[in-house]
Write an enzyme that holds these catalytic residues in place. Sequence first.
Site, PDB file in Angstrom:
ATOM      1  N   ASP A  56      27.654  10.265   8.774  1.00 54.90           N
ATOM      2  CA  ASP A  56      28.978  10.469   8.470  1.00 54.90           C
ATOM      3  C   ASP A  56      29.592   8.973   8.087  1.00 54.90           C
ATOM      4  OD1 ASP A  56      28.063  12.399  10.545  1.00 54.90           O
ATOM      5  OD2 ASP A  56      30.275  12.421  11.175  1.00 54.90           O
TER       6      ASP A  56
ATOM      7  N   HIS B 211      33.202   9.149   7.533  1.00 48.10           N
ATOM      8  CA  HIS B 211      34.693   9.236   7.685  1.00 48.10           C
ATOM      9  C   HIS B 211      35.653   8.055   6.946  1.00 48.10           C
ATOM     10  CE1 HIS B 211      34.426  12.296  10.616  1.00 48.10           C
ATOM     11  NE2 HIS B 211      33.476  11.991  11.149  1.00 48.10           N
TER      12      HIS B 211
ATOM     13  N   ASP C 124      30.914  14.940   6.536  1.00 52.65           N
ATOM     14  CA  ASP C 124      31.961  13.976   7.082  1.00 52.65           C
ATOM     15  C   ASP C 124      32.177  12.817   6.441  1.00 52.65           C
ATOM     16  OD1 ASP C 124      32.192  15.948   8.847  1.00 52.65           O
ATOM     17  OD2 ASP C 124      32.037  14.770  10.802  1.00 52.65           O
TER      18      ASP C 124
ATOM     19  N   ASP D 166      38.301  12.075   6.861  1.00 48.92           N
ATOM     20  CA  ASP D 166      39.299  11.948   8.198  1.00 48.92           C
ATOM     21  C   ASP D 166      39.106  10.708   8.868  1.00 48.92           C
ATOM     22  OD1 ASP D 166      40.719  14.287   7.824  1.00 48.92           O
ATOM     23  OD2 ASP D 166      39.043  15.480   8.530  1.00 48.92           O
ATOM     24  N   ARG D 167      39.784  10.392   9.414  1.00 52.20           N
ATOM     25  CA  ARG D 167      39.828   9.062  10.345  1.00 52.20           C
ATOM     26  C   ARG D 167      40.026   7.524   9.779  1.00 52.20           C
ATOM     27  NH1 ARG D 167      36.342  12.606  14.051  1.00 52.20           N
ATOM     28  NH2 ARG D 167      37.715  13.044  15.693  1.00 52.20           N
TER      29      ARG D 167
ATOM     30  N   ASN E 126      31.593  19.255   8.982  1.00 59.73           N
ATOM     31  CA  ASN E 126      32.623  20.158   9.550  1.00 59.73           C
ATOM     32  C   ASN E 126      33.995  19.519   9.212  1.00 59.73           C
ATOM     33  OD1 ASN E 126      31.743  17.791  11.224  1.00 59.73           O
ATOM     34  ND2 ASN E 126      33.549  18.523  12.810  1.00 59.73           N
ATOM     35  N   HIS E 127      33.982  18.290   8.824  1.00 58.35           N
ATOM     36  CA  HIS E 127      35.432  17.789   8.475  1.00 58.35           C
ATOM     37  C   HIS E 127      35.489  18.193   6.847  1.00 58.35           C
ATOM     38  CE1 HIS E 127      37.025  15.413  11.804  1.00 58.35           C
ATOM     39  NE2 HIS E 127      35.958  15.604  12.096  1.00 58.35           N
TER      40      HIS E 127
ATOM     41  N   HIS F  12      24.475  19.122   9.007  1.00 59.90           N
ATOM     42  CA  HIS F  12      25.282  18.148   9.427  1.00 59.90           C
ATOM     43  C   HIS F  12      25.176  18.009  10.924  1.00 59.90           C
ATOM     44  CE1 HIS F  12      28.595  15.453   9.867  1.00 59.90           C
ATOM     45  NE2 HIS F  12      29.367  16.504  10.913  1.00 59.90           N
TER      46      HIS F  12
ATOM     47  N   ARG G   1      33.642  20.863  21.902  1.00 63.88           N
ATOM     48  CA  ARG G   1      34.212  20.759  20.538  1.00 63.88           C
ATOM     49  C   ARG G   1      34.857  22.156  20.116  1.00 63.88           C
ATOM     50  NH1 ARG G   1      32.274  16.870  17.237  1.00 63.88           N
ATOM     51  NH2 ARG G   1      29.990  15.810  17.885  1.00 63.88           N
TER      52      ARG G   1
ATOM     53  N   HIS H 283      27.185  14.057  12.916  1.00 71.96           N
ATOM     54  CA  HIS H 283      28.024  14.501  13.600  1.00 71.96           C
ATOM     55  C   HIS H 283      28.283  14.002  14.880  1.00 71.96           C
ATOM     56  CE1 HIS H 283      30.533  18.215  14.323  1.00 71.96           C
ATOM     57  NE2 HIS H 283      29.647  18.743  15.388  1.00 71.96           N
TER      58      HIS H 283
ATOM     59  N   ASP I 267      54.853  23.074   0.723  1.00 73.99           N
ATOM     60  CA  ASP I 267      55.065  22.198  -0.562  1.00 73.99           C
ATOM     61  C   ASP I 267      54.425  20.957  -0.635  1.00 73.99           C
ATOM     62  OD1 ASP I 267      57.080  21.160   0.604  1.00 73.99           O
ATOM     63  OD2 ASP I 267      58.438  21.425  -0.743  1.00 73.99           O
TER      64      ASP I 267
ATOM     65  N   SER J 269      55.759  18.307   0.818  1.00 71.55           N
ATOM     66  CA  SER J 269      56.633  17.294   0.226  1.00 71.55           C
ATOM     67  C   SER J 269      56.874  16.069   1.490  1.00 71.55           C
ATOM     68  CB  SER J 269      57.913  17.869   0.208  1.00 71.55           C
ATOM     69  OG  SER J 269      58.482  18.589   1.411  1.00 71.55           O
TER      70      SER J 269
ATOM     71  N   GLU K 163      62.579  24.969  10.448  1.00 70.48           N
ATOM     72  CA  GLU K 163      61.126  25.005  10.437  1.00 70.48           C
ATOM     73  C   GLU K 163      60.869  23.963  11.403  1.00 70.48           C
ATOM     74  OE1 GLU K 163      59.717  25.325   5.929  1.00 70.48           O
ATOM     75  OE2 GLU K 163      60.543  23.429   6.433  1.00 70.48           O
TER      76      GLU K 163
ATOM     77  N   ASP L 172      66.953  12.972  12.932  1.00 63.68           N
ATOM     78  CA  ASP L 172      67.374  13.279  11.683  1.00 63.68           C
ATOM     79  C   ASP L 172      68.293  11.932  11.426  1.00 63.68           C
ATOM     80  OD1 ASP L 172      68.078  14.019   9.108  1.00 63.68           O
ATOM     81  OD2 ASP L 172      69.576  15.545   9.904  1.00 63.68           O
TER      82      ASP L 172
ATOM     83  N   ASN M  91      69.109  10.146   8.521  1.00 64.84           N
ATOM     84  CA  ASN M  91      70.072   9.855   7.643  1.00 64.84           C
ATOM     85  C   ASN M  91      71.003  11.370   7.691  1.00 64.84           C
ATOM     86  OD1 ASN M  91      68.435  11.772   6.755  1.00 64.84           O
ATOM     87  ND2 ASN M  91      67.587  10.644   4.713  1.00 64.84           N
TER      88      ASN M  91
ATOM     89  N   ASP N 234      70.500  14.274   6.789  1.00 59.48           N
ATOM     90  CA  ASP N 234      70.488  15.128   5.580  1.00 59.48           C
ATOM     91  C   ASP N 234      70.004  16.587   5.754  1.00 59.48           C
ATOM     92  OD1 ASP N 234      68.036  14.657   6.080  1.00 59.48           O
ATOM     93  OD2 ASP N 234      67.376  14.049   4.131  1.00 59.48           O
TER      94      ASP N 234
ATOM     95  N   GLU O 272      57.711  10.006   9.836  1.00 60.47           N
ATOM     96  CA  GLU O 272      58.668   9.110  10.611  1.00 60.47           C
ATOM     97  C   GLU O 272      58.824   9.861  11.850  1.00 60.47           C
ATOM     98  OE1 GLU O 272      62.421   8.454   8.895  1.00 60.47           O
ATOM     99  OE2 GLU O 272      62.006   7.549   7.033  1.00 60.47           O
TER     100      GLU O 272
END
Length: 629
Positions: free
Chosen positions: A114, A116, A143, A146-147, A175-176, A227, A355, A382, A562, A564, A571, A600, A602, A604, A611
């Site tokens: 790994d 990572h 792997d 991640d992390r 697995n990652h 792995h 796991r 692993h 998306d 963003s 949501e 929230d 600002n 909007d 954040e």
Amino acid sequence: MEHFGRSEGVCVSPPASLVSQMFGERSVCQDEPWEKHCCYTHIQLPDGYSGPHLTFPLTLSGVTELLHAFRNKQKLHARYVLQLLGKTWTLLRLMPNISTVSTGTHTEITICGDLHGHLEDLLLIFYKNGFPSAETPYVFNGDYVDRGKESMEVLLVLFAFLLLYPHDMHLNRGNHEDHIVNLRYGFTKEVLSKYRVHGKLILELLQKIFSRLPLATIINQKVLIVHGGISDQTDLNVISKLQRHRFVSALRPLRRWDWPPDPEPDEDSSVYRRRVQSLTHCSPLRRHTPTHTARHSLHAGTGRCVEEELRERRRLAEDPELQHTHTDADEWKQIVDILWSDPMAQNGCVPNKVRSGGCLWGPDVTHAVLDKHQLQMLIRSHECKQEGYEFCHSGRVLTIFSASNYYDVGSNRGAYIRLGPDLVPHFKQFQASRSTRELTLRQSVGRTERSALQALKMQLFAHKSALIREFQEYDPERAGLVSLEHWAVVVEKVLQLSLPWRVLRSQLVSSSTQDGLLHYQDWVNQLSVLQPNTEIANTSLLETLYKHHSNLESIFRMIDTDHSGLISLEEFHQTWRLLSAHLQTDISDAAIAELAHSIDFNKDGSIDINEFMEAFRLVEHSRAERTAE
């Protein structure tokens, strides 16, 4: 995931297709020509771009320039990233499920575990051992992401060397290498933060690449490298034949609507067409035959007589739905077991509840599976090991882990293996930071303990209400005091962790004591506090947030289709309803609305995921704050 679309008011738009999309969207999984999918040619380099440049086909000087740029914290432009990933995917399509490697008379193979996202460890391995080449072949055992904070750079370096030396660079899937796992453990967030414009496209292409990574490597027909590990059901013949690209995520078995169409090879490449058909292309009503030139020859009996086998095949042929169900479930289990399993000291094979995937297998299973396939040893990764490697099962299973300082600075060494024609492993240990190498054992343990204690305090804070209820059982007069002995009993009961609480007491209970008694309300309040700009009156909702912090972030990123980084207030509400259904708890709309309004900033009408998660990071009280209080 089970609660997506379960009940009215819980569905997340679009309710009918979101989970199927996450686990195997056809537009991503199907093997269309990558140029049509990526369209990198329209991406222009800005005039002020000072990062590395790539030309194809790659050269060693070009790849070393890329390494030098990454070492200096430069970023590769998205145009080059997509071009490199596209060519990597094209190459991986030609590769078998099980790679085979042979050691020459004077050649040693290097095996790494790994990484990572620890680019510094990868560069240190290359510095000590040399770049991949015909003289220095490598096997990397999954792997890669991640992390760590430089997962993207690690991948790009490995893929660049794969393209440069395709016969001497071997990459197994871990697995990652799974886009659903990446939602939770940081890689998705990293890609989207580094490539804000083209991040979604990069992630979609990485989905395709991860599903095409080989599942195993065999050295000299004697050493198996996977792995995670094996189970009592592991069959390398089945693994060598399955269509690995269908399992975009290994977190659940395929359903019929997840089946991607058969691959469509490029029409202008006859060699490519023959290779892909021999490896993956088959009719859905018959098993395909594996390639004999690129796969280890394995011998294993089925345990059936000829008549029984013929009857079973006729039954499957007459019922294609049954055949698909039977085959898919079996293939899925084979993949999950080799990606997620861990060895144990006892004989047997049991589900891996730690796991929640794969199994725990014992020495009897090791001997049975290796002997069945005429193998001597299993090398797997692993699991982090303090020295970077560890033997078990009478020396027939070897764990290798190559990410040093994994839990915290000084927590562990990394290691890699050199394996020669005699197949005797030779270990090379390292630690990426000079300051880390100079730490004494006491200092190293101390750093790791501090990190573990902070994580423990977060768990205690997340169970605040349950702790106070249990403390009150030992405080019938409601004086707000319990004995330190009762404190240890309560925290063990609530957290369900068998830790030496009496030993840890001095580090967790530093104040709020009087004549051997603990002011438990003050103690709980002093564990951690919110970031200064966040005020939430609903403590129940707050505890739920901390207890399921990672689950919430995963759901948010699933909803953010998306990529963003923003989700709407509706949501946000849907996310909490989904979690509420999963936990079987009642979280009121008013409480959720209060939480949404408070972050929230600002006003909007949308919430920044990063954040939001940062606003609820736990921080410790300083001594000065405690004194002031």
